[in-house]
Structure formats: C-alpha cells, structure tokens
Design an enzyme around this catalytic site. Structure first.
Site, short mmCIF file in Angstrom:
data_model
loop_
_atom_site.label_atom_id
_atom_site.label_comp_id
_atom_site.label_asym_id
_atom_site.label_seq_id
_atom_site.Cartn_x
_atom_site.Cartn_y
_atom_site.Cartn_z
CE1 TYR A 1 3.43 7.79 11.78
CE2 TYR A 1 2.49 7.81 13.99
CZ TYR A 1 3.08 8.47 12.92
OH TYR A 1 3.30 9.82 13.00
CG ASP B 1 -2.08 0.98 1.06
OD1 ASP B 1 -2.44 1.30 -0.09
OD2 ASP B 1 -2.62 1.41 2.09
CE1 TYR C 1 -0.03 8.65 4.30
CE2 TYR C 1 2.15 9.61 4.13
CZ TYR C 1 0.92 9.54 4.76
OH TYR C 1 0.66 10.35 5.85
CD GLN D 1 -2.58 4.80 10.56
OE1 GLN D 1 -3.82 4.79 10.48
NE2 GLN D 1 -1.81 5.28 9.60
CB THR E 1 -7.25 -4.81 2.68
OG1 THR E 1 -6.34 -4.56 3.75
CG2 THR E 1 -7.08 -3.77 1.59
CD GLU F 1 -5.45 2.86 -0.15
OE1 GLU F 1 -4.66 2.23 -0.88
OE2 GLU F 1 -5.31 3.01 1.08
CE LYS G 1 -3.07 2.42 7.31
NZ LYS G 1 -4.12 2.82 6.34
CG HIS H 1 -4.04 10.52 2.53
ND1 HIS H 1 -5.09 10.41 3.42
CD2 HIS H 1 -3.15 9.56 2.89
CE1 HIS H 1 -4.84 9.42 4.27
NE2 HIS H 1 -3.67 8.89 3.97
CD GLU I 1 -5.84 4.77 4.72
OE1 GLU I 1 -5.17 4.00 4.00
OE2 GLU I 1 -5.34 5.54 5.55
CD GLU J 1 -7.22 12.64 4.19
OE1 GLU J 1 -6.71 13.45 3.41
OE2 GLU J 1 -7.49 11.46 3.86
CG ASP K 1 -5.68 0.43 3.88
OD1 ASP K 1 -5.74 -0.57 4.62
OD2 ASP K 1 -4.74 1.25 3.92
NE ARG L 1 -7.42 6.66 9.62
CZ ARG L 1 -6.75 6.41 8.49
NH1 ARG L 1 -5.49 5.99 8.54
NH2 ARG L 1 -7.34 6.56 7.33
CB THR M 1 -6.06 7.77 1.56
OG1 THR M 1 -5.87 6.78 2.55
CG2 THR M 1 -7.43 8.41 1.67
MN MN Z 1 -4.04 2.85 2.67
#
Ligand code: MN
Length: 401
Positions: A233, A117, A119, A229, A246, A190, A242, A124, A188, A347, A222, A226, A333
């Site tokens: 992360y 995945d 970014y 994460q 998916t 995508e 995540k 985003h 997310e 967001e 996805d 949060r 995203t």
């Molecule tokens: Mn993603």
C-alpha cells in the site's frame, strides 16, 4: 401513506422506501423493478401496460438509462409508483405485475462506471493507523482536511451472493516477499452512493448538487486481503489487496427515501475548505449489521462518519473530473467508537491478536474458507417505518491454483 400491498410489520421495504433493482423471472430477460414488502413490482410490464411513462428505461438489464434520465424523471416516477401502490383504485391493474421476491433472481442493479472508495470514518482510520503504523500519529496530516480516497476496480464490483475466491498475492515474509493465498482475508462494511446524472468536464459539483447527481445508496462489502495490503500500500495505496471482488447489495435505495434519516454529522475541526462546506446536515442515521456465519459480530453506525456523501462528491470533482452515470463511491469502512461497532475484522480482532469468539464456540481472526458474511442495514423513514437496505452477502471459496 398506506399501501394496499401486504407488508410485514417491521419490513424495511414499505412504500416509503421503494428501492430499485434488476430482476428476472425464470426464462425471461432481466428488467427493472422496485421492492415492496416481500414482492417486486415489474416496472417494465407496468410501463408496457401504460401505467408509467415509457421511455424504455425499465425493459433493460441495468438501471443506467433510468439513472441517467436525472432527477426530473426520478421524482415524478417515484411519486407515480407511490400513487399506484397506495390508491386502491389501481390495485386490479397493478397487482398482476407483482412477483414474490423469493421467486425471482436479483442481478447487478447497475453497470459500474468508476469506482471510488473513501476512508471517511475517523474511528476506522485511527484504528488502522494504530495497527499499521504503531510508531506514528494514527491520522496522517491530510486526513482532517479532505475525504481521502482511492480509485478502485469497477469491473470487479459484483452483486450480493457472488462467491469470493481467496486471492493469491505477495505478502511480507521474514526474508523478502512470499507468494501464496492471503491468510488475512477481511471485510469492510460500507455504504456507497451511485451517480445518476453526469457532470461536465472542468465543472466541479458543489456539495449542494448532491441531490441533482446522486441516484441512491447501496451497501458494500469491500473484501480486503490485509497481508497483501500491508506489503503493497505504500506509497500509492491499495491495489491488488482489494481489486479481486467488491460486493454490493441488489437494491438501490433512492436518496429521497433517506431524507428522514439525515442528521448532523460530527463536528469538523478544523473547518474544511469552502468547497467542502455543506449548508444542510448530511449525516445519515443508517445502522449496519455484520453477521459472520449467522452470528452478529458488529453494528457499525453510519451517522458518525466524519466526511459526508456530499463532501465526497464535491471532493471527487473539485479538480474538474467528470461524473459518469454508474459511478460508485464507497464510504470507507464504517466503524464506531465501541468494539462491537467496528466494520472490519482487522479492527474487531486487532489484526488477529484478539480473536472473536462466536456463539457456536468457533473462533475467528480473519475469514476462513466456507465462511459467509452478510451485511444489512436500516434507517429511520417517514411515519416511523424503517428503511431497509438489501443484504449484501458473500461466501469464501478456497484459493484456486
Ligand atoms: Mn474500503
């Protein structure tokens, strides 16, 4: 190109699209088909009837064998299917192999090999940087020099419609970590591409090799926790936030169908390293739509993605890593500059500070149990006929303990 199959006005599944999927009729084994209008054309039966070159690619529960056969097979197969669906002299032979899509079950279209995945939306990445690291530059120094990504969990990529159970995990608490169901379950939106033709070890695939290796595109949700994460992360990236699920759309749109949707991507400054340069424009004018409980909450524009699919492919293999049939690469995203173009709830609600008000009077920060998310997309196709993607949907089920 005009097909003898009845197609509703505005259908995204005209004869210029012909996305591949795996379906089954009641009591039968899954096999490969293509969507045309509101119907699915059974390629296994067509091949058995001698109307397609039969190498047993289609009497299979996944697209992998066909995807591995490569572009020299994909191209003539697509041309042949177009002929069968446009030349009325084939109608009597082909029509018995159509089934209403409402009468069949759609399955996972391919076996996922590796899942990556990215970014790649600047909007985003900037939004997330502002939310997660408010006191520093939103874009980290590497971001404009390469398509940043991570390896995800291939085994939990699931087909559209699969229930999503709210995951448990560690989150940051006032005094150390707390353990419990995520309170910040997110989406997310995508677009992903899937690899057909493998590559050899230590032989990087250039951006110009995209059409030779990539079979087609799907939509991806996805799902992301949060709070999990934010705690896990750093320094190695997302892990359990995540990997629980998916979701992907059931139809794989061939690369050839999206040629008319190619547009210049945003200008890249600074100019990327030579291995990331592209001779052709590979922005794709795909507009996504995100629905939450039946209400449109966002329309993210894929055309504005900073890093393009061929750049993502070249970057993934520049160290010599091999491509495998079924490798799935998510765009990251998709978010545009406007609020109603953001592809995630973190967001859209600015990490919960600005709740979304839905037309039915309900408010959302993150997903609640029972919520259903649907992502769909269209792109311009040949002759002004839109190219549709299959919807990717999922409903949130309560945490289980
Ligand atoms: Mn993603």
């Amino acid at each position: 190109m005009k097909t003898w199959v009845p197609i509703l006005n505005g259908s995204g599944f005209g004869v210029n699209n012909l996305p591949y999927g795996v379906f089954s009729r009641r009591g039968e084994l899954p096999r490969v088909g293509v969507a045309i209008g509101e119907q699915v054309l059974d390629l296994a039966d067509l091949a058995a009837a001698g109307l397609l070159a039969d190498r047993r690619w289609f009497a299979a529960g996944s697209l992998n064998a066909f995807m591995a056969a490569g572009r020299t097979v994909w191209q003539p197969t697509r041309e042949r299917i177009i002929t069968l669906l446009t030349d009325v002299s084939y109608r009597d032979e082909v029509e018995p192999h159509l089934s209403p899509v409402a009468d069949v079950e759609l399955h996972m279209p391919f076996e996922v090999a590796d899942y990556v995945d990215f970014y790649s939306s600047r909007e985003h990445a900037t939004n997330l940087g502002r939310i997660l690291r408010p006191d520093s530059e939103p874009l980290l120094p590497n971001w404009r020099h390469m398509p940043v990504g991570y390896h995800g969990r291939a085994g939990t990529v699931v087909p559209s419609g699969t229930p999503v159970v709210r995951p448990y995990g560690q989150h940051r608490g006032q005094e150390g970590p707390v353990f419990g169901p995520t309170a910040k379950l997110d989406i997310e939106a995508e677009v992903g591409f899937v690899v057909g033709t493998p590559s050899a070890y230590a032989q990087p695939v250039p951006t110009a090799g995209f059409r030779d290796h990539v079979f087609g595109f799907v939509l991806i949700n996805d799902w992301s926790a949060r709070d999990i994460q934010a705690w896990e992360y750093q320094p190695l990236g997302p892990f359990l936030a995540k990997s629980f699920a998916t979701s992907i759309s059931p139809w794989v749109v061939p690369v050839a169908a999206l040629e008319p949707a190619r547009v210049p991507p945003p200008e890249q400054d600074p100019e990327p390293l030579p291995y990331l340069r592209c001779d052709e424009p590979w922005g794709l004018d795909v507009t996504l739509q995100v629905d939450l409980n039946g209400h449109v909450v966002s329309r993210p524009p894929f055309a504005g993605m900073y890093w393009t699919p061929p750049q993502q492919l070249a970057h993934t293999t520049v160290n010599g890593a091999t491509l495998h049939t079924g490798d799935l690469m998510g765009s990251g995203t998709v978010s545009g500059p406007r609020r109603d173009q953001r592809g995630s709830l973190i967001e859209l609600t600015w990490n919960g500070d600005e709740p979304l008000e839905l037309p039915d009077g309900t408010k959302r920060t993150f997903l609640e149990d029972g919520d259903t998310v649907r992502i769909q997309a269209t792109a311009p196709g040949l002759d002004g006929m839109p190219i549709g993607f299959g919807d990717v949907t999922g409903t949130i089920y309560p945490a289980v303990r």
